[in-house]
Design a protein around this motif. Structure first.
Motif, PDB file in Angstrom:
ATOM      1  N   VAL A 110       0.981  -1.112  -0.040  1.00 54.47           N
ATOM      2  CA  VAL A 110      -0.011  -0.159  -0.101  1.00 54.47           C
ATOM      3  C   VAL A 110       0.708   1.113  -0.075  1.00 54.47           C
ATOM      4  O   VAL A 110       1.732   1.330   0.806  1.00 54.47           O
ATOM      5  CB  VAL A 110      -0.808   0.100   1.270  1.00 54.47           C
ATOM      6  N   GLU A 111       0.632   2.120  -0.910  1.00 56.67           N
ATOM      7  CA  GLU A 111       1.419   3.461  -0.930  1.00 56.67           C
ATOM      8  C   GLU A 111       1.267   4.332   0.219  1.00 56.67           C
ATOM      9  O   GLU A 111       0.135   4.633   0.783  1.00 56.67           O
ATOM     10  CB  GLU A 111       1.012   4.154  -2.202  1.00 56.67           C
ATOM     11  N   GLY A 112       2.405   4.496   0.818  1.00 65.33           N
ATOM     12  CA  GLY A 112       2.281   5.306   1.987  1.00 65.33           C
ATOM     13  C   GLY A 112       2.337   4.482   3.265  1.00 65.33           C
ATOM     14  O   GLY A 112       2.607   4.987   4.434  1.00 65.33           O
ATOM     15  N   LYS A 113       2.198   3.300   3.116  1.00 65.63           N
ATOM     16  CA  LYS A 113       2.283   2.396   4.561  1.00 65.63           C
ATOM     17  C   LYS A 113       3.631   1.503   4.297  1.00 65.63           C
ATOM     18  O   LYS A 113       3.544   0.566   3.414  1.00 65.63           O
ATOM     19  CB  LYS A 113       0.969   1.255   4.572  1.00 65.63           C
ATOM     20  N   PRO A 114       4.520   1.800   5.028  1.00 70.00           N
ATOM     21  CA  PRO A 114       5.915   0.844   4.784  1.00 70.00           C
ATOM     22  C   PRO A 114       6.029  -0.559   5.337  1.00 70.00           C
ATOM     23  O   PRO A 114       5.152  -1.073   5.799  1.00 70.00           O
ATOM     24  CB  PRO A 114       6.572   1.871   5.702  1.00 70.00           C
ATOM     25  N   VAL A 115       6.790  -1.200   4.959  1.00 68.30           N
ATOM     26  CA  VAL A 115       7.383  -2.504   5.261  1.00 68.30           C
ATOM     27  C   VAL A 115       8.429  -2.129   6.244  1.00 68.30           C
ATOM     28  O   VAL A 115       9.635  -1.742   5.922  1.00 68.30           O
ATOM     29  CB  VAL A 115       7.744  -3.289   4.244  1.00 68.30           C
ATOM     30  N   VAL A 116       8.077  -2.592   7.555  1.00 73.93           N
ATOM     31  CA  VAL A 116       9.289  -2.050   8.779  1.00 73.93           C
ATOM     32  C   VAL A 116       9.610  -3.577   8.972  1.00 73.93           C
ATOM     33  O   VAL A 116       8.924  -4.262   9.420  1.00 73.93           O
ATOM     34  CB  VAL A 116       8.526  -1.466   9.846  1.00 73.93           C
ATOM     35  N   SER A 117      10.937  -3.573   9.416  1.00 78.43           N
ATOM     36  CA  SER A 117      11.567  -4.716   9.925  1.00 78.43           C
ATOM     37  C   SER A 117      12.659  -4.261  10.801  1.00 78.43           C
ATOM     38  O   SER A 117      13.789  -3.639  10.561  1.00 78.43           O
ATOM     39  CB  SER A 117      12.697  -5.398   8.725  1.00 78.43           C
ATOM     40  N   GLU A 118      12.473  -4.408  12.032  1.00 77.74           N
ATOM     41  CA  GLU A 118      13.308  -4.253  13.091  1.00 77.74           C
ATOM     42  C   GLU A 118      13.929  -5.182  14.106  1.00 77.74           C
ATOM     43  O   GLU A 118      13.309  -6.233  14.324  1.00 77.74           O
ATOM     44  CB  GLU A 118      12.551  -3.102  14.001  1.00 77.74           C
ATOM     45  N   ARG A 119      15.118  -4.884  14.572  1.00 76.62           N
ATOM     46  CA  ARG A 119      15.483  -5.943  15.724  1.00 76.62           C
ATOM     47  C   ARG A 119      16.120  -4.983  16.930  1.00 76.62           C
ATOM     48  O   ARG A 119      16.584  -4.223  16.821  1.00 76.62           O
ATOM     49  CB  ARG A 119      16.431  -6.640  15.156  1.00 76.62           C
ATOM     50  N   TYR A 120      15.617  -5.551  18.210  1.00 80.90           N
ATOM     51  CA  TYR A 120      16.143  -5.040  19.531  1.00 80.90           C
ATOM     52  C   TYR A 120      17.524  -5.824  19.743  1.00 80.90           C
ATOM     53  O   TYR A 120      17.454  -6.956  19.877  1.00 80.90           O
ATOM     54  CB  TYR A 120      15.143  -5.104  20.408  1.00 80.90           C
ATOM     55  N   ASP A 121      18.533  -4.998  20.305  1.00 78.53           N
ATOM     56  CA  ASP A 121      19.699  -5.548  20.770  1.00 78.53           C
ATOM     57  C   ASP A 121      20.476  -4.805  21.431  1.00 78.53           C
ATOM     58  O   ASP A 121      20.187  -3.256  21.810  1.00 78.53           O
ATOM     59  CB  ASP A 121      20.782  -5.870  19.512  1.00 78.53           C
ATOM     60  N   GLU A 122      21.161  -5.210  22.466  1.00 74.99           N
ATOM     61  CA  GLU A 122      21.815  -4.400  23.730  1.00 74.99           C
ATOM     62  C   GLU A 122      23.260  -4.809  23.273  1.00 74.99           C
ATOM     63  O   GLU A 122      23.775  -5.616  23.236  1.00 74.99           O
ATOM     64  CB  GLU A 122      21.367  -4.876  25.052  1.00 74.99           C
ATOM     65  N   VAL A 123      24.290  -3.561  23.770  1.00 70.67           N
ATOM     66  CA  VAL A 123      25.396  -3.694  23.750  1.00 70.67           C
ATOM     67  C   VAL A 123      25.863  -3.447  25.112  1.00 70.67           C
ATOM     68  O   VAL A 123      25.696  -2.442  25.989  1.00 70.67           O
ATOM     69  CB  VAL A 123      25.947  -2.535  22.763  1.00 70.67           C
ATOM     70  N   VAL A 124      26.835  -4.549  25.623  1.00 66.75           N
ATOM     71  CA  VAL A 124      27.235  -4.428  27.153  1.00 66.75           C
ATOM     72  C   VAL A 124      29.046  -3.804  26.767  1.00 66.75           C
ATOM     73  O   VAL A 124      29.839  -4.337  26.218  1.00 66.75           O
ATOM     74  CB  VAL A 124      27.331  -5.732  27.729  1.00 66.75           C
ATOM     75  N   PHE A 125      29.107  -2.780  27.731  1.00 68.04           N
ATOM     76  CA  PHE A 125      30.610  -2.155  27.787  1.00 68.04           C
ATOM     77  C   PHE A 125      31.145  -2.801  29.074  1.00 68.04           C
ATOM     78  O   PHE A 125      30.892  -2.128  30.051  1.00 68.04           O
ATOM     79  CB  PHE A 125      30.251  -0.492  27.835  1.00 68.04           C
ATOM     80  N   GLY A 126      31.841  -3.891  28.800  1.00 69.97           N
ATOM     81  CA  GLY A 126      32.723  -4.389  29.942  1.00 69.97           C
ATOM     82  C   GLY A 126      33.935  -3.313  30.627  1.00 69.97           C
ATOM     83  O   GLY A 126      34.225  -3.464  31.730  1.00 69.97           O
ATOM     84  N   ASP A 127      34.323  -2.898  29.652  1.00 71.73           N
ATOM     85  CA  ASP A 127      35.681  -2.075  30.098  1.00 71.73           C
ATOM     86  C   ASP A 127      35.329  -0.627  29.504  1.00 71.73           C
ATOM     87  O   ASP A 127      36.373  -0.088  29.017  1.00 71.73           O
ATOM     88  CB  ASP A 127      36.971  -2.723  29.461  1.00 71.73           C
ATOM     89  N   ALA A 128      34.176   0.128  29.768  1.00 72.07           N
ATOM     90  CA  ALA A 128      34.037   1.327  29.199  1.00 72.07           C
ATOM     91  C   ALA A 128      35.149   2.351  29.953  1.00 72.07           C
ATOM     92  O   ALA A 128      35.227   2.246  31.221  1.00 72.07           O
ATOM     93  CB  ALA A 128      32.594   1.734  29.179  1.00 72.07           C
ATOM     94  N   SER A 129      35.628   3.351  29.249  1.00 73.14           N
ATOM     95  CA  SER A 129      36.341   4.409  29.765  1.00 73.14           C
ATOM     96  C   SER A 129      35.432   5.444  30.673  1.00 73.14           C
ATOM     97  O   SER A 129      34.128   5.379  30.623  1.00 73.14           O
ATOM     98  CB  SER A 129      36.960   5.281  28.687  1.00 73.14           C
ATOM     99  N   ASP A 130      35.895   6.006  31.582  1.00 77.75           N
ATOM    100  CA  ASP A 130      35.319   7.116  32.207  1.00 77.75           C
ATOM    101  C   ASP A 130      34.471   8.026  31.394  1.00 77.75           C
ATOM    102  O   ASP A 130      33.317   8.431  31.809  1.00 77.75           O
ATOM    103  CB  ASP A 130      36.208   7.842  33.273  1.00 77.75           C
TER     104      ASP A 130
END
Length: 204
Positions: A110-130
Motif C-alpha cells: 500500500v502506497e504510504g504504508k511501509p514495510v518495517v523490519s526491526e530488531r532489538y539488541d543491547e551492547v554491553v560495555f565491559g571495560d568502558a572508559s570514564d
C-alpha cells in the motif's frame, strides 16, 4: 536497528520502486544516541554510489531509492573507545514477510504504508572508559538538541521496546517452571520403574 521501506506506487520507475531508510536508534524515544555513538558506517549494495555511507551525528540513518532487497553491513563506533566497533548486518526488507515484518504473506503493498523490519539488541560495555560511562549516563536524560526518534518522519511506524525486559523475565520464569516440572516428572518416572522392578521380583 532496522529499516522502513515505502512502495512508491505504480507510477514509479521500475529501478526505484521503493524509498527506504536503514537506521540505528535508541529504545528510549527521548534519548540522543549521538552522545555515545561517534559514527555509524553503512555498507550498501555495490550498485549504490557511493556504497559506503558514514553518518557522524543523530539521526544515524541512510535513505535511498531502489528495487531490490540486500544485506546492509553496519559498523557502530563509540566515543572514547578507540577504533573498536560493533558490527552486524541487517537485511533490508521491501516486501512483506511475516517473520521479520509482521505483515501476512500475500498482503498487498500500500502506497504510504511501509514495510518495517526491526530488531532489538543491547551492547554491553565491559571495560568502558570514564568518558564513555559519563556519556552513557547523560544519554538517560531527555535530549535537548536531537529531540529523539519521535521527531523522525517514520516514528509512527517504529516498534516500542519498553516491554522487552518484562517479557524476557516472564519467559525466564516460564522456562524455569517447565524445567522444574520436567525434573519432577523424570524423578517420578524413575520411581515408577523401580516400583515395577520390585513388583516383578516379588511375583517371580
Amino acid at each position: 536497528y532496522g529499516s522502513c521501506a515505502y512502495w512508491r506506487g505504480k507510477s514509479a520507475e521500475e529501478s526505484k520502486s521503493h524509498e527506504w531508510t536503514v537506521y540505528i536508534r535508541a529504545a528510549n524515544p527521548e534519548e540522543d544516541p549521538g552522545l555515545y555513538i561517534k559514527r555509524v558506517v553503512f555498507q550498501l549494495h555495490p550498485s549504490f554510489n557511493p556504497a559506503t555511507r558514514v553518518v557522524e551525528k543523530a539521526p544515524f540513518e541512510v535513505t535511498e531509492q531502489g528495487w531490490g532487497e540486500f544485506e546492509v553491513q553496519v559498523k557502530v563506533f563509540f566515543h572514547a573507545s578507540g577504533d573498536r566497533a560493533v558490527e552486524f548486518a541487517h537485511l533490508l526488507k521491501l516486501y512483506p514477510d511475516p517473520e521479520t515484518t509482521g505483515i501476512a504473506v500475500g498482503e498487498a503493498l500500500v502506497e504510504g504504508k511501509p514495510v518495517v523490519s526491526e530488531r532489538y539488541d543491547e551492547v554491553v560495555f565491559g571495560d568502558a572508559s570514564d568518558d564513555l560511562r559519563a556519556r552513557l549516563a547523560a544519554a538517560d536524560r531527555p535530549s535537548t538538541g536531537y529531540g529523539g526518534w519521535t521527531t523522525s518522519a517514520h516514528a509512527q511506524w517504529f516498534g516500542r521496546f519498553e516491554t522487552i525486559k518484562p517479557q524476557e523475565a516472564l519467559l525466564k520464569e516460564v522456562y524455569e517452571r517447565i524445567t522444574t516440572e520436567l525434573r519432577g516428572a523424570s524423578k517420578r518416572r524413575l520411581e515408577c520403574e523401580e516400583e515395577i522392578k520390585r513388583l516383578r521380583t516379588e511375583t517371580a
